[in-house]
Design a protein around this motif. Structure first.
Motif, mmCIF file in Angstrom:
data_model
loop_
_atom_site.group_PDB
_atom_site.id
_atom_site.type_symbol
_atom_site.label_atom_id
_atom_site.label_comp_id
_atom_site.label_asym_id
_atom_site.label_seq_id
_atom_site.Cartn_x
_atom_site.Cartn_y
_atom_site.Cartn_z
ATOM 1 N N GLN A 66 0.781 -1.039 0.023
ATOM 2 C CA GLN A 66 0.004 0.016 -0.192
ATOM 3 C C GLN A 66 1.082 1.223 0.064
ATOM 4 O OE1 GLN A 66 -2.169 0.974 3.409
ATOM 5 N NE2 GLN A 66 -3.515 2.703 2.599
ATOM 6 N N TYR A 67 0.531 2.258 -0.866
ATOM 7 C CA TYR A 67 1.296 3.491 -0.867
ATOM 8 C C TYR A 67 0.541 4.662 -0.441
ATOM 9 C CZ TYR A 67 4.852 0.731 -3.539
ATOM 10 O OH TYR A 67 5.478 -0.100 -3.733
ATOM 11 N N ASP A 68 0.843 5.706 0.053
ATOM 12 C CA ASP A 68 0.286 6.731 0.561
ATOM 13 C C ASP A 68 -0.412 7.543 -0.705
ATOM 14 O OD1 ASP A 68 -0.587 8.985 2.585
ATOM 15 O OD2 ASP A 68 0.530 10.104 1.058
ATOM 16 N N GLY A 69 -1.661 8.060 -0.558
ATOM 17 C CA GLY A 69 -2.296 8.752 -1.827
ATOM 18 C C GLY A 69 -1.693 10.073 -2.126
ATOM 19 N N VAL A 70 -1.147 10.764 -1.253
ATOM 20 C CA VAL A 70 -0.324 12.000 -1.505
ATOM 21 C C VAL A 70 0.805 11.906 -1.620
ATOM 22 C CG1 VAL A 70 -0.163 14.195 -0.458
ATOM 23 C CG2 VAL A 70 -2.354 12.929 0.087
ATOM 24 N N THR A 71 1.820 11.264 -1.045
ATOM 25 C CA THR A 71 3.113 11.509 -0.804
ATOM 26 C C THR A 71 3.670 10.448 -2.040
ATOM 27 O OG1 THR A 71 3.620 9.859 0.916
ATOM 28 C CG2 THR A 71 3.533 12.069 1.423
ATOM 29 N N GLY A 72 2.982 9.169 -2.033
ATOM 30 C CA GLY A 72 3.260 8.182 -2.877
ATOM 31 C C GLY A 72 4.356 7.079 -2.292
ATOM 32 N N TYR A 73 4.642 7.540 -1.166
ATOM 33 C CA TYR A 73 5.490 6.663 -0.206
ATOM 34 C C TYR A 73 5.083 5.567 0.392
ATOM 35 C CZ TYR A 73 8.913 10.660 0.331
ATOM 36 O OH TYR A 73 9.659 11.755 -0.079
ATOM 37 N N PRO A 74 5.656 4.192 0.189
ATOM 38 C CA PRO A 74 4.982 3.122 0.800
ATOM 39 C C PRO A 74 4.680 3.380 2.373
ATOM 40 C CG PRO A 74 7.271 2.702 0.764
ATOM 41 C CD PRO A 74 7.203 4.077 -0.055
ATOM 42 N N SER A 75 3.542 2.670 2.767
ATOM 43 C CA SER A 75 2.948 2.808 4.062
ATOM 44 C C SER A 75 2.825 1.275 4.897
ATOM 45 C CB SER A 75 1.592 3.557 4.332
ATOM 46 O OG SER A 75 0.912 2.815 3.501
ATOM 47 N N ILE A 76 2.594 0.310 3.928
ATOM 48 C CA ILE A 76 2.397 -1.027 4.626
ATOM 49 C C ILE A 76 2.696 -2.154 3.343
ATOM 50 C CG2 ILE A 76 0.754 -2.736 5.349
ATOM 51 C CD1 ILE A 76 -0.954 -0.688 6.748
ATOM 52 N N ARG A 77 3.201 -3.138 3.900
ATOM 53 C CA ARG A 77 3.714 -4.209 3.055
ATOM 54 C C ARG A 77 3.286 -5.436 3.879
ATOM 55 N NH1 ARG A 77 8.410 -7.292 -0.013
ATOM 56 N NH2 ARG A 77 7.127 -7.654 -1.678
ATOM 57 N N ILE A 78 2.392 -6.380 3.461
ATOM 58 C CA ILE A 78 2.273 -7.596 3.895
ATOM 59 C C ILE A 78 2.783 -8.793 3.036
ATOM 60 C CG2 ILE A 78 0.405 -9.284 4.572
ATOM 61 C CD1 ILE A 78 -1.576 -6.839 4.735
ATOM 62 N N HIS A 79 3.607 -9.656 3.836
ATOM 63 C CA HIS A 79 4.288 -10.697 2.973
ATOM 64 C C HIS A 79 4.980 -11.861 3.944
ATOM 65 C CE1 HIS A 79 8.781 -9.136 3.601
ATOM 66 N NE2 HIS A 79 7.978 -8.165 4.075
ATOM 67 N N TRP A 88 5.157 6.952 5.788
ATOM 68 C CA TRP A 88 4.625 7.138 4.631
ATOM 69 C C TRP A 88 4.496 8.775 4.423
ATOM 70 C CZ3 TRP A 88 2.200 5.947 9.058
ATOM 71 C CH2 TRP A 88 1.220 6.900 9.347
ATOM 72 N N GLU A 89 4.694 9.800 5.345
ATOM 73 C CA GLU A 89 4.889 10.982 5.238
ATOM 74 C C GLU A 89 6.009 11.808 5.031
ATOM 75 O OE1 GLU A 89 1.207 12.532 8.424
ATOM 76 O OE2 GLU A 89 2.924 12.067 9.406
ATOM 77 N N ASP A 90 7.221 11.099 5.500
ATOM 78 C CA ASP A 90 8.534 11.852 5.160
ATOM 79 C C ASP A 90 9.231 11.313 3.944
ATOM 80 O OD1 ASP A 90 10.419 13.924 5.644
ATOM 81 O OD2 ASP A 90 11.326 11.994 7.229
ATOM 82 N N SER A 91 9.512 9.935 4.477
ATOM 83 C CA SER A 91 10.607 9.494 3.419
ATOM 84 C C SER A 91 10.565 8.042 2.663
ATOM 85 C CB SER A 91 11.907 9.184 4.359
ATOM 86 O OG SER A 91 11.780 8.117 5.306
ATOM 87 N N GLY A 92 9.384 7.136 3.361
ATOM 88 C CA GLY A 92 8.957 5.862 2.933
ATOM 89 C C GLY A 92 9.967 4.825 3.607
ATOM 90 N N ASN A 93 10.949 5.220 4.588
ATOM 91 C CA ASN A 93 11.645 4.408 5.220
ATOM 92 C C ASN A 93 11.111 3.407 5.941
ATOM 93 O OD1 ASN A 93 14.161 5.337 3.945
ATOM 94 N ND2 ASN A 93 14.200 6.891 5.547
#
Length: 123
Positions: A66-79, A88-93
């Motif tokens: 899942q990626y943030d709709g505004v920043t485009g950074y990743p927010s969650i990964r299920i695996h 998701w707000e600053d860096s995607g780290n």
């Protein structure tokens, strides 16, 4: 209905000027475009991943990102039996995860939590 070089098209009403059909559904070599698709089950061709729209059950193989709709950074990964969280707000780290782990010494399966960095709260 229309079948031609542009694919298969469906319309059930005319355009407002009455000169042509208001095409709302088309199936072409590139895919299907529709205003609505009514179905009970969406599935991959092997049946490994599916969504039953009649009861809401879903099964997914592989990973979900899942990626943030505004920043485009990743927010969650299920695996791999875990959920990874990202800034998701600053860096995607990567910031941490929660998941199932197996302790081989005790032969127990448990919930594990990992933090990428620890910030000590100060007054």
């Amino acid at each position: 209905m229309c079948l031609g070089t542009q694919g298969f098209q469906i319309a059930n009403k005319r355009t407002t000027d009455g000169r042509d059909w208001d095409w709302t559904t088309a199936a072409t070599a590139n895919g299907i475009i529709a205003d609505a698709i009514l179905t009970g089950l969406i599935s991959d061709k092997t049946g490994n991943s599916w969504w039953n729209l009649d009861n809401g059950d879903m099964q997914m193989r592989g990973s979900f990102d899942q990626y943030d709709g505004v920043t485009g950074y990743p927010s969650i990964r299920i695996h791999n039996n875990r959920i990874d969280f990202y800034d998701w707000e600053d860096s995607g780290n990567y910031v941490g995860s929660v998941g199932a782990t197996h302790e081989s010494a005790t032969n127990h399966t448990q919930i594990g939590m990992e933090l990428a960095r620890w910030n000590k709260c100060t007054d």
